[in-house]
Every structure is written in C-alpha cells, then in structure tokens.
Design an enzyme around this catalytic site. Structure first.
Site, PDB file in Angstrom:
ATOM      1  N   GLU A  74       0.933  -1.309  -0.203  1.00 40.76           N
ATOM      2  CA  GLU A  74       0.017   0.020  -0.161  1.00 40.76           C
ATOM      3  C   GLU A  74       0.882   1.208   0.115  1.00 40.76           C
ATOM      4  OE1 GLU A  74      -4.058  -2.003   2.251  1.00 40.76           O
ATOM      5  OE2 GLU A  74      -2.610  -0.715   3.466  1.00 40.76           O
ATOM      6  N   CYS A  90       6.244  -5.159  15.905  1.00 40.49           N
ATOM      7  CA  CYS A  90       5.955  -4.013  16.724  1.00 40.49           C
ATOM      8  C   CYS A  90       4.515  -4.338  17.283  1.00 40.49           C
ATOM      9  CB  CYS A  90       5.992  -2.541  16.035  1.00 40.49           C
ATOM     10  SG  CYS A  90       7.571  -2.364  15.607  1.00 40.49           S
ATOM     11  N   CYS A 134       1.335  -2.237  15.619  1.00 44.74           N
ATOM     12  CA  CYS A 134       1.115  -1.818  14.178  1.00 44.74           C
ATOM     13  C   CYS A 134       0.588  -3.015  13.565  1.00 44.74           C
ATOM     14  CB  CYS A 134       2.628  -1.668  13.526  1.00 44.74           C
ATOM     15  SG  CYS A 134       2.719  -1.097  12.013  1.00 44.74           S
ATOM     16  N   SER A 136      11.597   5.685  15.010  1.00 48.94           N
ATOM     17  CA  SER A 136      10.454   5.336  15.675  1.00 48.94           C
ATOM     18  C   SER A 136      10.804   4.841  17.027  1.00 48.94           C
ATOM     19  CB  SER A 136       9.874   4.344  15.019  1.00 48.94           C
ATOM     20  OG  SER A 136       9.394   4.505  13.625  1.00 48.94           O
ATOM     21  N   CYS A 174       3.732   8.618   1.080  1.00 44.95           N
ATOM     22  CA  CYS A 174       4.236   7.717   2.004  1.00 44.95           C
ATOM     23  C   CYS A 174       4.113   6.290   1.327  1.00 44.95           C
ATOM     24  CB  CYS A 174       3.190   7.490   3.146  1.00 44.95           C
ATOM     25  SG  CYS A 174       3.456   6.196   4.292  1.00 44.95           S
ATOM     26  N   CYS A 229       6.181  -6.974   6.653  1.00 44.73           N
ATOM     27  CA  CYS A 229       7.398  -6.626   7.674  1.00 44.73           C
ATOM     28  C   CYS A 229       7.675  -7.749   8.243  1.00 44.73           C
ATOM     29  CB  CYS A 229       6.896  -5.143   8.392  1.00 44.73           C
ATOM     30  SG  CYS A 229       8.212  -4.406   9.345  1.00 44.73           S
ATOM     31  N   GLY A 277       6.935  -2.120   5.892  1.00 48.78           N
ATOM     32  CA  GLY A 277       8.320  -2.508   5.566  1.00 48.78           C
ATOM     33  C   GLY A 277       9.342  -1.804   6.556  1.00 48.78           C
ATOM     34  N   CYS A 304      -0.816   5.815   9.603  1.00 48.04           N
ATOM     35  CA  CYS A 304       0.384   5.318   9.972  1.00 48.04           C
ATOM     36  C   CYS A 304       0.026   4.055  10.903  1.00 48.04           C
ATOM     37  CB  CYS A 304       1.165   6.112  11.143  1.00 48.04           C
ATOM     38  SG  CYS A 304       2.150   7.258  10.633  1.00 48.04           S
TER      39      CYS A 304
HETATM   40  N1  SAH Z   1       9.398   0.425   9.727  1.00 47.98           N
HETATM   41  C1  SAH Z   1       9.304   1.858   9.710  1.00 47.98           C
HETATM   42  C2  SAH Z   1       8.445   2.621   8.865  1.00 47.98           C
HETATM   43  C3  SAH Z   1       7.169   2.157   8.793  1.00 47.98           C
HETATM   44  S1  SAH Z   1       6.088   2.621  10.315  1.00 47.98           S
HETATM   45  C4  SAH Z   1       9.905   2.582  11.014  1.00 47.98           C
HETATM   46  O1  SAH Z   1       9.204   1.728  12.189  1.00 47.98           O
HETATM   47  O2  SAH Z   1      10.012   3.548  11.296  1.00 47.98           O
HETATM   48  C5  SAH Z   1       6.173   4.260  10.148  1.00 47.98           C
HETATM   49  C6  SAH Z   1       5.541   4.861  11.530  1.00 47.98           C
HETATM   50  O3  SAH Z   1       4.166   4.569  11.951  1.00 47.98           O
HETATM   51  C7  SAH Z   1       6.585   4.324  12.635  1.00 47.98           C
HETATM   52  O4  SAH Z   1       7.063   5.679  13.346  1.00 47.98           O
HETATM   53  C8  SAH Z   1       5.488   3.496  13.220  1.00 47.98           C
HETATM   54  O5  SAH Z   1       6.198   3.354  14.920  1.00 47.98           O
HETATM   55  C9  SAH Z   1       4.254   4.170  13.324  1.00 47.98           C
HETATM   56  N2  SAH Z   1       3.162   3.469  13.663  1.00 47.98           N
HETATM   57  C10 SAH Z   1       3.061   2.046  13.620  1.00 47.98           C
HETATM   58  N3  SAH Z   1       1.945   1.669  14.045  1.00 47.98           N
HETATM   59  C11 SAH Z   1       1.073   2.693  14.516  1.00 47.98           C
HETATM   60  C12 SAH Z   1      -0.020   3.241  14.787  1.00 47.98           C
HETATM   61  N4  SAH Z   1      -1.231   1.915  14.976  1.00 47.98           N
HETATM   62  N5  SAH Z   1      -0.521   4.452  15.365  1.00 47.98           N
HETATM   63  C13 SAH Z   1       0.294   5.312  14.745  1.00 47.98           C
HETATM   64  N6  SAH Z   1       1.568   5.155  14.476  1.00 47.98           N
HETATM   65  C14 SAH Z   1       1.820   3.919  14.205  1.00 47.98           C
END
Ligand code: SAH
Length: 349
Positions: free
Chosen positions: A94, A118, A121, A220, A107, A114, A165, A340
């Site tokens: 996406e 986390c 996510c 992050s 984005c 991935c 990813g 995000c």
């Molecule tokens: N893997 C990379 C890029 C993808 S995530 C990374 O971790 O940075 C992009 C951003 O969205 C990251 O800062 C991640 O921590 C945040 N994110 C993930 N799940 C989220 C959620 N449910 N709500 C808000 N931000 C989230």
C-alpha cells in the site's frame, strides 16, 4: 523458443547505449529512451514518440515494460488517497498520498509485509514478506505524483518511507530507488524532501552516514526506557539497545551535521507518565532532535489506547522546557485505514 525478455527498467543508461550500439542504433537514442523511462514516466514504448516505429519495435521485441498496477484506490473524506498496488508476482503493498495546503506527500512501502513485530502496528500481522525492487519503490512515487496532478492539480513535493516494511532491512534497494528519485536524469527531487523512517539499526545508521546520504532520518522511538521499548517493539529491541542507538545517532550527527526526528506515540497507561517524558527529553539531548508526537491509530483487536490530551500536553511542556521542538501530528486517512500503522492489505482478495 524466444529469449526471456528483460525488464527495460532494470538497465542503466549505459546498458541501453550498449544494446543500441550492438543493434546499429545511435547512442543518443538510448538517452531519449532513458528520459522517457525515468523523467517522463512513460507507460509503454508506444508513448516514446521521438523514436521511429522501427526502434520502438526493436525495443518491444527485446524488452518487457513492467508497470505497477493500482488495484484499488480509496479516498478518505480528508482527501488522503490510499492505493493497494499489485506487484508483478501478485503480492500487494500500500502507498498513500497525503495532501496538505502546501504539500503533496507520498508515503511509500519498502517491503511486502514487514519482518518486525511492533505490537501496535497492523503491518506486523502480515505473513507474506519480501523486499521490494528499486523500480517497485520508484513506481509508487510516480503513481502518487500523477495522482497529485490529477486530483489536486499539484505535483508530489515530499516522500516519506513510512509505509509497509522496514526500509533499513532493504537497504540497497531503498537507496537505489532514492538515487533514481533524486537523480536529475530521474525525477530530480531534492533529497531534503525525502525522509526515511526506521526502528533504528545502529550499524546501518552508521553505514548511511558513511555512504553520505542526503535525505532526512526519522527514528520510531516510542519509549526511551529500555524495558518499555522492548515490550512495544520486541524485534527492534533485539537488534539494538537504546545505548547503541544513541551512539549511532551521535555518529550520524558527527558525519552528516544533521539531526534526526523521533516519532513517538503516547499510549494510556503505557508511556504517559512524567518519568517517560523526562526519559525522552534526556534521550533527545544526545544530538539536535525534533519530536513528532503521532496520534495512535487503533488497529483491530489492539490492546492500546491513545493517551489523554493532558498527557500529550505534559510531554510538550517537558520537551519545550528543554528547548526540544515537539509537534503533534494528527492522523490522516483513518477512515480508510491509511494512517500510520494501519496498512495491512485489507483490500487484498
Ligand atoms: N518500519 C519503519 C517505517 C514504517 S512505520 C519504522 O518503524 O519507522 C511508520 C511509522 O508509523 C512508525 O513511526 C511507526 O512506529 C508508526 N506506527 C506504527 N503503528 C502505528 C499506529 N497504530 N498508530 C500510529 N503510528 C503507528
């Protein structure tokens, strides 16, 4: 029977020149082809109208022209567009277009699924996993540039690697894509308008600094307290401790002269105390930093909830007291699961 056709887009300009020379064509034709591919984002050989029909047929006979297909496009009531992009092997990623008054931001995803886990996510739940090729990353950008012009009358201005990813776990392909995006012979975009977001892999952060990258870096973080970060981001914790992360950021700053942005979600009863905020402020002291407080976007069956406004205000106060710039980022595209952490191929058949 016939040879397997190579994707024209995997060739360098020199590669196309060599092909043309071996077929008795002039080298400058190769430059024209390269321009069509990367500057003008052509969709087929037929569009390359300054080439003769015979030359276009020659290319057609020897090369494939692979294109990304937008399988489903959804638009949020705030204007955000989410694309489910079908790749050549049938996998999906996406990518999201985020419009604001001044910007059109893409984005983009760097991997199918991935490998991280986390706990907050949605992408972490996807089983299927592979790295994207450079052209699969580049093409997401081209699609969004086109959509920006079509839906908002404006071209793309910024790119964030915050889709699906972990970009640093696909290091070579992500950097190759960024090279093409910034190359004057490609999209010619300024690296200052590109941000790579990562969980923070110290040895690769140092490698980026050594490789002289010129784009921005976002980490992050979500907690500056070791045990808490370990629970939120178990695999991130296995690849680094906060001490090593901090040291790699200092290396980055020493080499590049540029600070970083920390991305940070504040959750109720998880990291919403003064102790958490003070730990973050201290962690920020290592190098010049900015904090992006991201609103939590709920995912299906997730155990987390967004912290109260007073907790967010408390963080802002503690950071500002130490002269750390903190901005609160409101989510876009939540209604279509485009925000995000919500990218999870829900539209996949
Ligand atoms: N893997 C990379 C890029 C993808 S995530 C990374 O971790 O940075 C992009 C951003 O969205 C990251 O800062 C991640 O921590 C945040 N994110 C993930 N799940 C989220 C959620 N449910 N709500 C808000 N931000 C989230």
């Amino acid at each position: 029977m016939g040879e397997i056709k190579k994707d024209i887009r995997t060739l360098s300009q020199e590669g196309i020149i060599a092909f043309f020379e071996s077929h008795g064509e002039k080298a400058f034709r190769a430059k024209q082809v390269y321009q069509w591919l990367w500057q003008k984002s052509a969709n087929s050989f037929e569009e390359m109208t300054n080439l003769s029909k015979a030359t276009r047929e020659l290319l057609n006979a020897h090369f494939e022209f692979k294109q990304l297909e937008v399988d489903v496009m959804q638009q949020s009531n705030d204007g955000t567009i989410k694309n489910a992009v079908k790749l050549h092997d049938g996998a999906f990623v996406e990518s999201v277009l985020i419009p604001t008054d001044k910007r059109i931001t893409a984005c983009v995803s760097s991997q199918v699924g991935c490998s991280l886990d986390c706990t907050f996510c949605a992408t972490a739940g996807l089983k299927r996993m592979r790295n994207l090729d450079p052209d699969e990353i580049y093409d997401q950008v081209v699609v969004i540039d086109r959509q920006g012009k079509e839906h908002f009358g404006r071209p793309l201005t910024n790119i964030v690697f915050m889709g699906m990813g972990e970009p640093l776990l696909n290091y070579n392909n992500v950097l190759a894509a960024i090279d093409k995006i910034t190359d004057p012979k490609g999209l010619g975009m300024s690296p200052k308008r590109i941000t790579l977001s990562t969980i923070g892999v110290p040895k690769l952060i140092k490698k980026m600094a050594d490789d002289g990258v010129r784009f921005g870096l976002a980490i992050s973080l979500h907690s500056a307290i070791e045990e808490k970060r370990a629970k939120l981001m178990p695999l991130a914790h296995r690849s680094t401790t906060l001490v090593d992360l901090r040291e790699s950021l200092q290396y980055w700053y020493a080499k590049t002269g540029r600070g970083v942005t920390f991305e940070y979600v504040i959750w109720r009863d998880i990291n919403d105390t003064e102790e958490d905020a003070v730990a973050l402020a201290k962690f920020c002291g290592a190098i010049p930093t900015k904090v992006n407080i991201i609103q939590y976007n709920p995912i299906d069956n997730g155990p987390y909830t967004q912290a109260s406004q007073s907790a967010v205000d408390m963080y802002k106060r503690i950071l500002e007291e130490r002269r750390i710039v903190a901005t609160v980022r409101h989510s876009r595209g939540q209604d279509i699961d485009a925000a995000c952490g919500q990218l999870a191929n829900k539209t996949e058949a």
